[in-house]
Design a protein around this motif. Structure first.
Motif, mmCIF file in Angstrom:
data_model
loop_
_atom_site.group_PDB
_atom_site.id
_atom_site.type_symbol
_atom_site.label_atom_id
_atom_site.label_comp_id
_atom_site.label_asym_id
_atom_site.label_seq_id
_atom_site.Cartn_x
_atom_site.Cartn_y
_atom_site.Cartn_z
ATOM 1 N N PHE A 99 -1.832 -0.432 -9.651
ATOM 2 C CA PHE A 99 -0.629 -0.050 -8.924
ATOM 3 C C PHE A 99 0.599 0.146 -9.825
ATOM 4 C CE2 PHE A 99 -2.579 -1.377 -4.794
ATOM 5 C CZ PHE A 99 -2.309 -0.188 -4.119
ATOM 6 N N CYS A 139 6.543 -3.105 -8.381
ATOM 7 C CA CYS A 139 5.224 -3.733 -8.523
ATOM 8 C C CYS A 139 5.079 -4.663 -9.717
ATOM 9 C CB CYS A 139 4.112 -2.695 -8.468
ATOM 10 S SG CYS A 139 3.758 -2.219 -6.757
ATOM 11 N N TRP A 149 -4.035 -10.086 -1.827
ATOM 12 C CA TRP A 149 -3.099 -9.582 -0.822
ATOM 13 C C TRP A 149 -2.289 -10.678 -0.165
ATOM 14 C CZ3 TRP A 149 -1.254 -4.972 -1.045
ATOM 15 C CH2 TRP A 149 -1.999 -4.004 -1.706
ATOM 16 N N LEU A 159 -1.656 -7.360 -8.456
ATOM 17 C CA LEU A 159 -2.037 -5.968 -8.173
ATOM 18 C C LEU A 159 -2.330 -5.159 -9.438
ATOM 19 C CD1 LEU A 159 0.082 -4.595 -5.205
ATOM 20 C CD2 LEU A 159 -2.278 -5.367 -5.246
ATOM 21 N N HIS A 202 4.320 -7.906 -8.573
ATOM 22 C CA HIS A 202 3.000 -8.173 -7.980
ATOM 23 C C HIS A 202 1.953 -8.288 -9.081
ATOM 24 C CE1 HIS A 202 4.436 -7.391 -3.981
ATOM 25 N NE2 HIS A 202 4.569 -6.090 -4.125
ATOM 26 N N HIS A 209 -2.050 5.521 4.101
ATOM 27 C CA HIS A 209 -0.755 5.165 4.692
ATOM 28 C C HIS A 209 -0.571 6.020 5.937
ATOM 29 C CE1 HIS A 209 1.184 3.746 0.638
ATOM 30 N NE2 HIS A 209 0.138 3.043 0.988
ATOM 31 N N TRP A 218 -1.035 0.556 6.986
ATOM 32 C CA TRP A 218 -1.689 1.011 5.758
ATOM 33 C C TRP A 218 -3.009 0.258 5.605
ATOM 34 C CZ3 TRP A 218 2.798 -1.869 5.804
ATOM 35 C CH2 TRP A 218 2.807 -3.094 5.153
ATOM 36 N N ASN A 252 9.279 -0.876 1.736
ATOM 37 C CA ASN A 252 8.756 -1.642 0.605
ATOM 38 C C ASN A 252 7.297 -1.286 0.321
ATOM 39 O OD1 ASN A 252 8.720 -4.112 -1.238
ATOM 40 N ND2 ASN A 252 7.075 -4.543 0.198
HETATM 41 O O1 3BY Z 1 0.039 0.720 -0.382
HETATM 42 C C1 3BY Z 1 0.160 -0.412 -0.815
HETATM 43 O O2 3BY Z 1 -0.358 -1.343 -0.233
HETATM 44 C C2 3BY Z 1 0.924 -0.638 -2.102
HETATM 45 C C3 3BY Z 1 1.106 -2.031 -2.497
HETATM 46 C C4 3BY Z 1 2.254 -2.005 -3.360
HETATM 47 C C5 3BY Z 1 3.035 -0.855 -3.001
HETATM 48 N N1 3BY Z 1 2.216 0.003 -2.178
HETATM 49 C C6 3BY Z 1 2.116 1.310 -2.663
#
Ligand code: 3BY
Ligand code: FES
Length: 432
Positions: free
Chosen positions: A235, A224, A381, A230, A227, A327, A333, A217
């Motif tokens: 994003f 997105c 977040w 975001l 979200h 990442h 991440w 995910n």
């Molecule tokens: O790397 C991230 O945190 C984001 C947030 C949504 C999806 N992803 C790519």
């Protein structure tokens, strides 16, 4: 005086790994359909979870915490995932010592708090006492014979600090290419000077889903629209290209291109790296890192793009540095901005439950209520994590249905595919 010495036992496949079961797992790995999600047992089966813990979490470098969580000698955090419990301790020389939190007497957890400060480590059961580097220094019992305490040190794992990020590895011989990966990310992370940050907030949530669904995910933004917070981070266009951008996002895409060009110009002026480096399944310690603009050249993860903490991190020259996003395989991440940093660690609990730990760091001289408001700092977040929790829990429910079938990853989900490729490769190597 009698000395007791026990040869260390060899770790093998956990109980329950019959050859038949291993054959079945080998078959599942060998017949994995490229470009498609995994077969259901990878998300639901307890044996496969045990193998994940051995092959992935037992062999690879895993992000543990940042130095902001253990700033002083004696500070520690405990880290629990799958069958493992680790103590990550700051040493006097500014390094890190990683110990298995398993007493060498009868196996009790030695430290039970999530974090704290300690001198010697005293097991709460029968008071066996270890020095901070894990040596057993005290184990008296009435009428007991002397025994060789040197044989009963806390077991050690490997630890490493790179640009203020702490990693650990449980393997006897850790993969060496982590150093190459560290050399890639250190110049991006170092300017944010994590040693001069403090924890503003840490959130631990339990998601009712397999850890791989949590990772999958994270590795795409196809979802997105779910979200709204975001949008400030652009994003919605993440993972897309000139060829794949949908018409309704054309305006945002153009804006994005301009904001990115201007961010890159500023980075060149300041000598900050921004290029995308993407080696998610081509190296053992898979990585993607880049510095990407926020919408309308915003400063932070806020709806209006304004800074969320008034204090710049380290010696950074500007708040408008976009987000440096990283990442790492298998479980972390990071987003590093001018005013704050957010780190994420995925800690598997069992086949269908996962802890997600999110930590917000601000400059160590930033004062809550004066330089930042905690609710505003953490809003984007916190909301995103809860939305993600709902998404992955829906997927876990689906994976338990007898009618679940592998589905295709879309182009914008290529990083999900890269994560799964990386995972399958490591698992194949492990089972032979
Ligand atoms: O790397 C991230 O945190 C984001 C947030 C949504 C999806 N992803 C790519
Ligand atoms: Fe730790 Fe007995 S189990 S002292």
């Amino acid at each position: 005086m009698t000395a007791v010495n026990l040869a260390p036992t060899k770790r093998g496949f956990p109980a329950g790994f019959s050859e038949d079961r291993l054959d079945e797992i080998r078959r599942l790995l060998d017949t994995r359909r490229t470009g498609f999600s995994l077969e259901a047992p990878f998300y639901t089966d307890d044996h496969l979870f045990n193998l994940d813990m051995q092959a992935i979490f037992g062999q690879n470098w895993v992000f543990a915490c940042s130095v902001a969580e253990i700033p002083e000698p004696g500070d520690y955090v405990t880290l629990d995932y799958g069958p493992y419990s680790l103590l990550v301790l700051r040493t006097d020389d500014g390094g890190v010592n990683v110990l298995h939190n398993v007493c060498r007497h009868r196996g009790a957890r030695v430290l039970t708090e999530a974090s704290g400060t300690t001198g010697n480590l005293v097991c709460g059961y029968h008071s066996w006492t270890y020095s901070p580097d894990g040596q057993l220094i005290h184990a008296s019992a009435p009428g007991e014979m002397e025994f060789d305490k040197a044989c009963y040190s806390l077991k050690q794992a490997h630890g490493k600090i790179v640009a203020g990020l702490v990693f650990l590895c449980l393997a006897d011989e850790p993969p060496t290419d982590f150093d190459d990966t560290a050399a890639i990310f250190a110049p991006y992370v170092a300017p944010h000077e994590l040693a001069k940050t403090k924890v503003a907030y840490q959130q631990n949530i339990i998601e009712e889903a397999n850890w791989k669904l949590v990772m999958e995910n994270n590795r795409e933004c196809y979802h997105c629209d779910g979200h709204p917070e975001l949008a400030c981070a652009l994003f919605p266009t993440w993972g897309l290209s000139d060829e794949t951008i949908p018409r309704h996002l054309a305006d945002v895409w153009d804006r994005n291109q301009q904001a990115q060009a201007s961010l890159e110009y500023r980075c060149r002026r300041y000598g900050l790296p921004y290029e995308v480096v993407e080696e998610l399944d081509t190296r053992i310690a898979g990585i993607r890192i880049s510095r990407e603009s926020l919408d309308r050249q915003g400063e932070s993860f806020s709806a209006d793009g304004r800074r969320l903490s008034k204090k710049l991190l380290g010696d950074l020259p500007d708040f408008r540095l976009g987000r440096c996003s990283m990442h790492l395989q298998p479980n972390s991440w990071f987003h590093l901005l001018g005013d704050h940093v957010v780190t994420f660690t995925v800690l598997p609990i069992n086949a269908h439950q996962t802890q997600v730990r999110t930590t917000w760091l601000v400059a160590d001289d930033a004062v809550e209520g004066v330089d930042y408001d905690l609710e505003t700092l953490t809003h984007t977040w916190k909301q995103t994590n809860l939305q993600d929790k709902d998404f992955v829990e829906l997927c876990q429910k689906g994976a338990t249905s007898p009618f679940y079938e592998q589905g295709p990853y879309m182009k914008s989900e290529y990083q999900v595919e890269a994560f799964i490729n990386w995972y399958v490769q490591r698992m194949r190597e492990h089972v032979g």
